[in-house]
Write a protein that holds these residues in place. Structure first.
Motif, PDB file in Angstrom:
ATOM      1  N   ARG A  51      -2.752 -24.334   4.859  1.00  0.00           N
ATOM      2  CA  ARG A  51      -2.552 -23.339   3.789  1.00  0.00           C
ATOM      3  C   ARG A  51      -1.196 -23.616   3.175  1.00  0.00           C
ATOM      4  NH1 ARG A  51       1.732 -20.023   6.382  1.00  0.00           N
ATOM      5  NH2 ARG A  51       1.478 -20.384   8.601  1.00  0.00           N
ATOM      6  N   CYS A  52      -1.015 -23.172   1.920  1.00  0.00           N
ATOM      7  CA  CYS A  52       0.279 -23.377   1.265  1.00  0.00           C
ATOM      8  C   CYS A  52       1.096 -22.095   1.203  1.00  0.00           C
ATOM      9  CB  CYS A  52       0.090 -23.907  -0.156  1.00  0.00           C
ATOM     10  SG  CYS A  52      -0.739 -25.497  -0.191  1.00  0.00           S
ATOM     11  N   SER A  53       0.477 -20.965   1.484  1.00  0.00           N
ATOM     12  CA  SER A  53       1.212 -19.699   1.363  1.00  0.00           C
ATOM     13  C   SER A  53       2.158 -19.542   2.541  1.00  0.00           C
ATOM     14  CB  SER A  53       0.227 -18.533   1.306  1.00  0.00           C
ATOM     15  OG  SER A  53      -0.676 -18.611   2.375  1.00  0.00           O
ATOM     16  N   TYR A  54       3.443 -19.468   2.228  1.00  0.00           N
ATOM     17  CA  TYR A  54       4.500 -19.324   3.234  1.00  0.00           C
ATOM     18  C   TYR A  54       5.505 -18.289   2.762  1.00  0.00           C
ATOM     19  CZ  TYR A  54       3.769 -22.977   6.786  1.00  0.00           C
ATOM     20  OH  TYR A  54       3.318 -23.721   7.849  1.00  0.00           O
ATOM     21  N   GLY A  55       5.032 -17.221   2.108  1.00  0.00           N
ATOM     22  CA  GLY A  55       5.961 -16.224   1.589  1.00  0.00           C
ATOM     23  C   GLY A  55       6.922 -16.879   0.613  1.00  0.00           C
ATOM     24  N   GLU A  56       8.218 -16.657   0.838  1.00  0.00           N
ATOM     25  CA  GLU A  56       9.225 -17.182  -0.099  1.00  0.00           C
ATOM     26  C   GLU A  56       9.678 -18.593   0.238  1.00  0.00           C
ATOM     27  OE1 GLU A  56      12.250 -14.252   0.311  1.00  0.00           O
ATOM     28  OE2 GLU A  56      11.313 -12.929  -1.155  1.00  0.00           O
ATOM     29  N   THR A  71       5.930 -24.514   1.534  1.00  0.00           N
ATOM     30  CA  THR A  71       4.890 -24.411   0.500  1.00  0.00           C
ATOM     31  C   THR A  71       4.683 -25.777  -0.146  1.00  0.00           C
ATOM     32  OG1 THR A  71       5.445 -22.110   0.043  1.00  0.00           O
ATOM     33  CG2 THR A  71       4.307 -23.303  -1.718  1.00  0.00           C
ATOM     34  N   GLU A  72       5.786 -26.393  -0.533  1.00  0.00           N
ATOM     35  CA  GLU A  72       5.710 -27.677  -1.234  1.00  0.00           C
ATOM     36  C   GLU A  72       5.213 -28.774  -0.286  1.00  0.00           C
ATOM     37  OE1 GLU A  72       6.626 -31.388  -2.686  1.00  0.00           O
ATOM     38  OE2 GLU A  72       8.212 -30.611  -1.389  1.00  0.00           O
ATOM     39  N   TRP A  73       5.670 -28.767   0.958  1.00  0.00           N
ATOM     40  CA  TRP A  73       5.247 -29.798   1.919  1.00  0.00           C
ATOM     41  C   TRP A  73       3.756 -29.678   2.231  1.00  0.00           C
ATOM     42  CZ3 TRP A  73       9.082 -31.182   6.412  1.00  0.00           C
ATOM     43  CH2 TRP A  73      10.279 -31.670   5.851  1.00  0.00           C
ATOM     44  N   ALA A  74       3.282 -28.442   2.418  1.00  0.00           N
ATOM     45  CA  ALA A  74       1.858 -28.260   2.730  1.00  0.00           C
ATOM     46  C   ALA A  74       1.018 -28.755   1.552  1.00  0.00           C
ATOM     47  CB  ALA A  74       1.567 -26.791   3.020  1.00  0.00           C
ATOM     48  N   HIS A 100     -12.028 -30.347   6.246  1.00  0.00           N
ATOM     49  CA  HIS A 100     -13.060 -29.483   5.663  1.00  0.00           C
ATOM     50  C   HIS A 100     -12.342 -28.545   4.692  1.00  0.00           C
ATOM     51  CE1 HIS A 100     -16.347 -30.619   8.443  1.00  0.00           C
ATOM     52  NE2 HIS A 100     -15.382 -30.735   9.345  1.00  0.00           N
ATOM     53  N   GLN A 101     -12.397 -28.896   3.414  1.00  0.00           N
ATOM     54  CA  GLN A 101     -11.625 -28.142   2.417  1.00  0.00           C
ATOM     55  C   GLN A 101     -12.461 -26.944   1.935  1.00  0.00           C
ATOM     56  OE1 GLN A 101      -9.962 -30.744  -0.520  1.00  0.00           O
ATOM     57  NE2 GLN A 101      -8.176 -29.431  -0.808  1.00  0.00           N
ATOM     58  N   VAL A 102     -12.635 -25.978   2.836  1.00  0.00           N
ATOM     59  CA  VAL A 102     -13.503 -24.825   2.545  1.00  0.00           C
ATOM     60  C   VAL A 102     -12.693 -23.610   2.087  1.00  0.00           C
ATOM     61  CG1 VAL A 102     -15.293 -25.569   4.159  1.00  0.00           C
ATOM     62  CG2 VAL A 102     -13.438 -24.097   4.975  1.00  0.00           C
ATOM     63  N   GLY A 103     -11.373 -23.780   1.956  1.00  0.00           N
ATOM     64  CA  GLY A 103     -10.518 -22.663   1.552  1.00  0.00           C
ATOM     65  C   GLY A 103     -10.040 -21.853   2.742  1.00  0.00           C
ATOM     66  N   VAL A 104      -8.956 -21.115   2.528  1.00  0.00           N
ATOM     67  CA  VAL A 104      -8.416 -20.232   3.563  1.00  0.00           C
ATOM     68  C   VAL A 104      -8.302 -18.832   2.981  1.00  0.00           C
ATOM     69  CG1 VAL A 104      -6.402 -19.667   4.990  1.00  0.00           C
ATOM     70  CG2 VAL A 104      -7.049 -22.040   4.660  1.00  0.00           C
TER      71      VAL A 104
END
Ligand SMILES: Cc1cc2nc3c(=O)[nH]c(=O)nc-3n(C[C@H](O)[C@H](O)[C@H](O)COP(=O)(O)OP(=O)(O)OC[C@H]3O[C@@H](n4cnc5c(N)ncnc54)[C@H](O)[C@@H]3O)c2cc1C
Length: 381
Positions: A54-59, A64-67, A87-91
């Motif tokens: 996932r890319c969501s890491y709060g602030e 975020t950028e590395w993910a 498996h790119q099924v979303g989070v």
């Protein structure tokens, strides 16, 4: 004693070591990887079935950028195999309305043009009828996230690297101590069975064993916690019907490759020794997982338990990774403290290690050894 000579020797064939090897090899370095149990073996933190990306890491902009940056590397190696390792099924993150960290994630993802959608309680119920949702909850969905198949991906990457000329050695590297240095340089490492590996640079990516191998640097700075994972044999085929989901402290996966519906608790367990810990899951862990299912996925609460796994998080005090020079050697790099969220960042960690070794980046906060405390006080989401 056999003497071997390389540009870089990497101790540890987990996700951090393997991606470091990949990036260094692609940059033209002669690389050897040594591990006592092989890539993503049964006791390693990179073993086991699956990991959330996932890319969501709060602030937090760096993670975020590395993910996000890592996704294309994961897609590229996944494309090389018939059974996908991504498996790119979303989070889907379930959260209370007005959750501040979700608000911050939305701001940052929008800034980086990373797609996401939000789902109201009624939309969640329509889309995922097996999920029980309260009126004060909402969903935050990242379509580019999903599940990385942990052990298989590390082993696949290792096999590809071995084919393209990276040396893989089996052996337990003896601990290093500052007394071994010559003017602040470590000339070689040795395995307990008598191999001597000489290199310009050494990367110690030893996961939960980092404090055993580099005791001068790490002593007291690694918090290794017991983590239990449960698979349930549901009579609903969850693959295709559900994304990867996070509902902290619980998170889980639909049944990939027929393995079962996976549920885990992200709360840190007690401190363990990775060599001696009992790897049978506890009755309490199962009861907690079933109590969670009862509230969120009631249809699955009584499903047969099909499999369990006990793994470990190798945490730093604050939850940030460690990527810094060993204080006693200018050619030794400490890379670790994945802290339960490191896997997805493997490719970006590899890039960072390459930059450190090429001196195109300097060691920086929040990854410095000096910022790792002797008491756990996690700040990373
Ligand atoms: C249950 C669980 C769930 C997780 N969930 C997620 C998730 O959803 N998303 C996410 O991004 N991350 C997740 N993580 C975290 C992630 O898996 C770890 O951060 C990552 O795998 C750590 O990799 P590593 O390479 O540092 O360590 P490891 O995989 O442990 O590799 C270290 C290697 O070093 C070798 N080694 C150690 N000492 C020596 C020595 N002296 N000589 C030779 N070899 C040595 C070991 O044999 C081992 O193979 C999770 C972790 C666990 C346990």
């Amino acid at each position: 004693m056999k003497l071997r000579n390389y540009d870089v020797v990497i101790v540890g064939a987990g996700v951090f070591g393997i991606w470091s090897a990949s990036k260094l090899h692609n940059a033209g370095k002669r690389v050897a990887v040594v591990d006592f149990g092989g890539p993503a073996h049964v006791l390693a933190s990179s073993g086991g079935e699956s990991r959330v990306t996932r890319c969501s890491y709060g602030e937090d902009e760096t993670y975020t950028e590395w993910a996000f940056r890592s996704i294309s590397d994961w897609q590229a190696i996944s494309a090389k195999t018939t059974t996908p390792i991504f498996h790119q099924v979303g989070v889907l993150r379930l959260h209370k309305e007005n959750d501040e960290s979700i608000k911050a994630s939305k701001r940052l993802l929008a800034q980086y043009d990373i797609p996401f959608t939000t789902l109201s309680p009624s939309k969640l119920r329509d889309q995922f009828p097996v999920m029980q949702v309260r009126d004060d909850e909402a969903g935050f969905f990242e379509p580019q996230g999903g599940a990385l198949m942990a052990k298989r991906s590390v082993q696949l990457l290792a096999a590809n690297l071995a084919e393209s000329g990276v040396t893989f050695l089996s052996g337990l590297v003896s601990p290093i101590s500052i007394q071994q240095g010559h003017q602040g340089v470590l000339p070689s490492v040795e395995t307990v069975d008598g191999q001597q590996l000489k290199a310009e640079q050494f990367v110690f990516a030893c996961g939960p064993w980092l404090d055993q191998v580099c005791p001068d640097a790490m002593s007291g700075r690694l918090f290794i916690t017991r983590q239990e994972v449960f698979f349930f044999a549901t009579d609903v085929d969850t693959a295709g019907a559900l994304p990867v989901w996070s509902d902290l402290p619980f998170y889980g996966f639909p049944s990939f490759e027929g393995r079962g519906f996976k549920v885990a608790n992200d709360t840190h367990g007690h401190f363990i020794n990775p060599d001696t810990e009992d790897r049978n899951a506890s009755k309490k862990g199962e009861a907690d997982a079933r109590a969670y299912l009862h509230n969120r996925f009631p249809e699955f609460a009584d499903a047969p338990l099909s499999e369990t796994r006990v793994c470990q998080y190798e945490n730093s005090s604050d939850g940030h990774f460690l990527m810094d020079r060993h204080p006693g050697f200018e050619n030794v790099w400490l890379v670790g403290c994945g802290s339960g969220h490191g896997f997805k960042h493997g490719p970006a960690v590899g890039d960072h290690v390459l930059n450190l070794i090429n001196r195109t980046s300097e060691p920086q906060e929040p990854f410095l050894l000096g910022s790792k405390g002797l008491q756990q006080d996690r700040i990373v989401l």
